[in-house]
Scaffold this motif. Sequence first.
Motif, PDB file in Angstrom:
ATOM      1  N   GLU A  48     -61.512 -54.393   0.398  1.00  0.00           N
ATOM      2  CA  GLU A  48     -60.745 -53.282   0.938  1.00  0.00           C
ATOM      3  C   GLU A  48     -59.272 -53.441   0.565  1.00  0.00           C
ATOM      4  OE1 GLU A  48     -61.592 -50.427   2.858  1.00  0.00           O
ATOM      5  OE2 GLU A  48     -63.559 -50.979   2.020  1.00  0.00           O
ATOM      6  N   VAL A  49     -58.738 -52.445  -0.109  1.00  0.00           N
ATOM      7  CA  VAL A  49     -57.335 -52.489  -0.529  1.00  0.00           C
ATOM      8  C   VAL A  49     -56.643 -51.201  -0.115  1.00  0.00           C
ATOM      9  CG1 VAL A  49     -57.851 -53.983  -2.497  1.00  0.00           C
ATOM     10  CG2 VAL A  49     -57.865 -51.493  -2.789  1.00  0.00           C
ATOM     11  N   PRO A  50     -55.304 -51.210  -0.018  1.00  0.00           N
ATOM     12  CA  PRO A  50     -54.580 -49.995   0.367  1.00  0.00           C
ATOM     13  C   PRO A  50     -54.749 -48.886  -0.667  1.00  0.00           C
ATOM     14  CG  PRO A  50     -53.170 -51.937   0.520  1.00  0.00           C
ATOM     15  CD  PRO A  50     -54.402 -52.357  -0.202  1.00  0.00           C
ATOM     16  N   THR A  51     -54.914 -47.672  -0.189  1.00  0.00           N
ATOM     17  CA  THR A  51     -54.996 -46.526  -1.098  1.00  0.00           C
ATOM     18  C   THR A  51     -53.660 -46.300  -1.801  1.00  0.00           C
ATOM     19  OG1 THR A  51     -56.633 -45.478   0.330  1.00  0.00           O
ATOM     20  CG2 THR A  51     -55.487 -44.050  -1.224  1.00  0.00           C
ATOM     21  N   ASP A  52     -52.589 -46.571  -1.091  1.00  0.00           N
ATOM     22  CA  ASP A  52     -51.248 -46.410  -1.664  1.00  0.00           C
ATOM     23  C   ASP A  52     -50.417 -47.646  -1.306  1.00  0.00           C
ATOM     24  OD1 ASP A  52     -48.943 -45.414  -2.797  1.00  0.00           O
ATOM     25  OD2 ASP A  52     -48.413 -44.182  -1.051  1.00  0.00           O
ATOM     26  N   PRO A  53     -50.624 -48.751  -2.024  1.00  0.00           N
ATOM     27  CA  PRO A  53     -49.917 -49.990  -1.678  1.00  0.00           C
ATOM     28  C   PRO A  53     -48.404 -49.826  -1.762  1.00  0.00           C
ATOM     29  CG  PRO A  53     -50.955 -50.174  -3.834  1.00  0.00           C
ATOM     30  CD  PRO A  53     -51.467 -48.907  -3.219  1.00  0.00           C
ATOM     31  N   LYS A  54     -47.718 -50.356  -0.768  1.00  0.00           N
ATOM     32  CA  LYS A  54     -46.261 -50.203  -0.682  1.00  0.00           C
ATOM     33  C   LYS A  54     -45.500 -51.443  -1.136  1.00  0.00           C
ATOM     34  CE  LYS A  54     -46.679 -46.169   1.300  1.00  0.00           C
ATOM     35  NZ  LYS A  54     -46.384 -44.935   0.533  1.00  0.00           N
ATOM     36  N   ARG A  55     -46.145 -52.627  -0.993  1.00  0.00           N
ATOM     37  CA  ARG A  55     -45.458 -53.870  -1.328  1.00  0.00           C
ATOM     38  C   ARG A  55     -46.459 -54.804  -2.038  1.00  0.00           C
ATOM     39  NH1 ARG A  55     -40.693 -54.579   1.074  1.00  0.00           N
ATOM     40  NH2 ARG A  55     -40.829 -56.856   1.017  1.00  0.00           N
ATOM     41  N   VAL A  56     -46.289 -54.899  -3.346  1.00  0.00           N
ATOM     42  CA  VAL A  56     -47.251 -55.641  -4.166  1.00  0.00           C
ATOM     43  C   VAL A  56     -46.640 -56.952  -4.654  1.00  0.00           C
ATOM     44  CG1 VAL A  56     -48.704 -55.594  -6.240  1.00  0.00           C
ATOM     45  CG2 VAL A  56     -48.298 -53.477  -4.930  1.00  0.00           C
ATOM     46  N   VAL A  57     -47.372 -58.040  -4.459  1.00  0.00           N
ATOM     47  CA  VAL A  57     -47.014 -59.321  -5.065  1.00  0.00           C
ATOM     48  C   VAL A  57     -47.943 -59.516  -6.260  1.00  0.00           C
ATOM     49  CG1 VAL A  57     -47.102 -61.834  -4.815  1.00  0.00           C
ATOM     50  CG2 VAL A  57     -46.072 -60.433  -3.021  1.00  0.00           C
ATOM     51  N   ALA A  58     -47.367 -59.576  -7.450  1.00  0.00           N
ATOM     52  CA  ALA A  58     -48.156 -59.711  -8.669  1.00  0.00           C
ATOM     53  C   ALA A  58     -47.938 -61.105  -9.260  1.00  0.00           C
ATOM     54  CB  ALA A  58     -47.771 -58.639  -9.682  1.00  0.00           C
ATOM     55  N   LEU A  59     -48.874 -61.992  -8.972  1.00  0.00           N
ATOM     56  CA  LEU A  59     -48.816 -63.337  -9.534  1.00  0.00           C
ATOM     57  C   LEU A  59     -49.334 -63.338 -10.959  1.00  0.00           C
ATOM     58  CD1 LEU A  59     -50.160 -65.281  -6.422  1.00  0.00           C
ATOM     59  CD2 LEU A  59     -47.777 -64.900  -7.087  1.00  0.00           C
ATOM     60  N   THR A  60     -50.014 -62.271 -11.325  1.00  0.00           N
ATOM     61  CA  THR A  60     -50.451 -62.023 -12.694  1.00  0.00           C
ATOM     62  C   THR A  60     -50.567 -60.515 -12.865  1.00  0.00           C
ATOM     63  OG1 THR A  60     -52.148 -62.542 -14.355  1.00  0.00           O
ATOM     64  CG2 THR A  60     -52.915 -62.098 -12.132  1.00  0.00           C
ATOM     65  N   ASN A  61     -50.639 -60.063 -14.119  1.00  0.00           N
ATOM     66  CA  ASN A  61     -50.762 -58.635 -14.430  1.00  0.00           C
ATOM     67  C   ASN A  61     -49.633 -57.783 -13.848  1.00  0.00           C
ATOM     68  OD1 ASN A  61     -53.952 -59.579 -14.134  1.00  0.00           O
ATOM     69  ND2 ASN A  61     -53.506 -58.290 -15.903  1.00  0.00           N
ATOM     70  N   GLY A  62     -48.491 -58.408 -13.612  1.00  0.00           N
ATOM     71  CA  GLY A  62     -47.341 -57.662 -13.117  1.00  0.00           C
ATOM     72  C   GLY A  62     -46.923 -56.524 -14.032  1.00  0.00           C
ATOM     73  N   PRO A  63     -46.852 -56.761 -15.352  1.00  0.00           N
ATOM     74  CA  PRO A  63     -46.455 -55.670 -16.249  1.00  0.00           C
ATOM     75  C   PRO A  63     -47.400 -54.471 -16.184  1.00  0.00           C
ATOM     76  CG  PRO A  63     -46.216 -57.777 -17.344  1.00  0.00           C
ATOM     77  CD  PRO A  63     -46.932 -58.051 -16.057  1.00  0.00           C
ATOM     78  N   ASN A  64     -48.706 -54.738 -16.045  1.00  0.00           N
ATOM     79  CA  ASN A  64     -49.669 -53.638 -15.936  1.00  0.00           C
ATOM     80  C   ASN A  64     -49.386 -52.787 -14.706  1.00  0.00           C
ATOM     81  OD1 ASN A  64     -51.288 -56.266 -16.989  1.00  0.00           O
ATOM     82  ND2 ASN A  64     -51.991 -54.451 -18.069  1.00  0.00           N
ATOM     83  N   ALA A  65     -49.059 -53.464 -13.590  1.00  0.00           N
ATOM     84  CA  ALA A  65     -48.760 -52.749 -12.353  1.00  0.00           C
ATOM     85  C   ALA A  65     -47.417 -52.021 -12.442  1.00  0.00           C
ATOM     86  CB  ALA A  65     -48.761 -53.720 -11.175  1.00  0.00           C
ATOM     87  N   LEU A  66     -46.432 -52.652 -13.061  1.00  0.00           N
ATOM     88  CA  LEU A  66     -45.121 -52.024 -13.239  1.00  0.00           C
ATOM     89  C   LEU A  66     -45.237 -50.721 -14.020  1.00  0.00           C
ATOM     90  CD1 LEU A  66     -42.651 -54.933 -14.122  1.00  0.00           C
ATOM     91  CD2 LEU A  66     -42.490 -53.392 -12.172  1.00  0.00           C
ATOM     92  N   ALA A  67     -46.096 -50.736 -15.038  1.00  0.00           N
ATOM     93  CA  ALA A  67     -46.263 -49.555 -15.884  1.00  0.00           C
ATOM     94  C   ALA A  67     -46.794 -48.364 -15.101  1.00  0.00           C
ATOM     95  CB  ALA A  67     -47.205 -49.873 -17.046  1.00  0.00           C
ATOM     96  N   LEU A  68     -47.440 -48.635 -13.969  1.00  0.00           N
ATOM     97  CA  LEU A  68     -47.986 -47.571 -13.132  1.00  0.00           C
ATOM     98  C   LEU A  68     -47.093 -47.264 -11.934  1.00  0.00           C
ATOM     99  CD1 LEU A  68     -51.740 -48.576 -13.298  1.00  0.00           C
ATOM    100  CD2 LEU A  68     -50.703 -46.489 -14.213  1.00  0.00           C
ATOM    101  N   GLY A  69     -45.884 -47.808 -11.946  1.00  0.00           N
ATOM    102  CA  GLY A  69     -44.921 -47.489 -10.906  1.00  0.00           C
ATOM    103  C   GLY A  69     -45.107 -48.218  -9.600  1.00  0.00           C
ATOM    104  N   ALA A  70     -45.871 -49.321  -9.613  1.00  0.00           N
ATOM    105  CA  ALA A  70     -46.085 -50.072  -8.379  1.00  0.00           C
ATOM    106  C   ALA A  70     -44.768 -50.667  -7.881  1.00  0.00           C
ATOM    107  CB  ALA A  70     -47.099 -51.192  -8.610  1.00  0.00           C
ATOM    108  N   ASN A  71     -44.610 -50.729  -6.568  1.00  0.00           N
ATOM    109  CA  ASN A  71     -43.429 -51.348  -5.975  1.00  0.00           C
ATOM    110  C   ASN A  71     -43.675 -52.855  -5.882  1.00  0.00           C
ATOM    111  OD1 ASN A  71     -40.915 -51.628  -4.664  1.00  0.00           O
ATOM    112  ND2 ASN A  71     -41.945 -51.661  -2.686  1.00  0.00           N
ATOM    113  N   ILE A  72     -43.199 -53.574  -6.878  1.00  0.00           N
ATOM    114  CA  ILE A  72     -43.396 -55.023  -6.937  1.00  0.00           C
ATOM    115  C   ILE A  72     -42.322 -55.713  -6.116  1.00  0.00           C
ATOM    116  CG2 ILE A  72     -43.598 -57.033  -8.447  1.00  0.00           C
ATOM    117  CD1 ILE A  72     -45.757 -55.032  -8.986  1.00  0.00           C
ATOM    118  N   VAL A  73     -42.738 -56.541  -5.169  1.00  0.00           N
ATOM    119  CA  VAL A  73     -41.771 -57.290  -4.354  1.00  0.00           C
ATOM    120  C   VAL A  73     -41.799 -58.783  -4.681  1.00  0.00           C
ATOM    121  CG1 VAL A  73     -41.793 -55.632  -2.459  1.00  0.00           C
ATOM    122  CG2 VAL A  73     -43.439 -57.528  -2.453  1.00  0.00           C
ATOM    123  N   GLY A  74     -42.823 -59.225  -5.420  1.00  0.00           N
ATOM    124  CA  GLY A  74     -42.919 -60.619  -5.839  1.00  0.00           C
ATOM    125  C   GLY A  74     -43.563 -60.683  -7.204  1.00  0.00           C
TER     126      GLY A  74
END
Length: 305
Positions: A48-74
């Motif tokens: 179960e994951v958030p439908t619209d995550p607000k605060r994402v910690v990306a220990l890997t695949n950060g660039p992939n998430a950034l490209a989709l506009g994710a709000n990266i906090v770590g």
Amino acid sequence: MKKLFLPFLFLLVLILGACGNNESVNEDNTTETKTDTFTYQSETGPIEVPTDPKRVVALTNGPNALALGANIVGIDEWTNTNPLFEEKLKGVEVVSEDNLEKIIELEPDLIIAGSYMKNIDKLNEIAPTVVFTWGKLDYLTQQVEIGKLLNKETETKEWVKDFQERAKTAGEAIQAKIGEDATVSVIESGDKEFYVFGNNYARGTEILYQAMELKMPDKVKELALESGIYTFSSEMLPEFAGDYVILSKNPDVDNSFMETDVWKNIPAVKNNQVFEINTKASTYSDPITLEYLLEFSKNHFLITS
């Protein structure tokens, strides 16, 4: 009867209003907003994951998430040093799977990690943690999976289709200019050795060999295609250099080899057919990096070569 009915009606309105706002009141009278979730089918099972995550910690695949506009906090330290992401990562904390206390302080609602990492169970206690195994998926399928995770599958698939079409068109134009039999090798400088890459090890290899279908030298195909990477000494540079060389140049290592006769006598060097990329800006295969390297390839093969 009316006196009893009115308070009940008022109470019902309050309850319905609270439900409409998707909020609940805690014992200490503070309001807590509930987050909608959905079930993501991860490689380790449904989660179960958030439908619209607000605060994402990306220990890997950060660039992939950034490209989709994710709000990266770590973010991990390697992504943080990449010049392509410098602006997007201003103020973002650098963390690893060992920094559990710092990750807790960041209050993430989603964590992305590598399957090889430690403390996955403990990370799951902080927030839903989705793991990926590096290399298990090809570079475009990996992006689609991140799109599914962030509830942006449709736009991710649209980007993939568009990117493939643009890269194929560019590849056809490049082959028409340099010749269908011309070879391209991707070589990287290290501290005491060199690396040559197959068709799936970033540095633009996916674009050149998969999307554009350019040819690699036989020696590269023999030693690096299956493994993805092959390490060699400077004396062997001529053996791995194609008609064109993409040199992944690491600014932090000794690059004096470029002043040696071994390097200067390579045909690609003599013919000014060596194109330099910054190693730090080319070690991922996310949309931001792919777009950058696609433009790089078009500009150098079609304009400056």
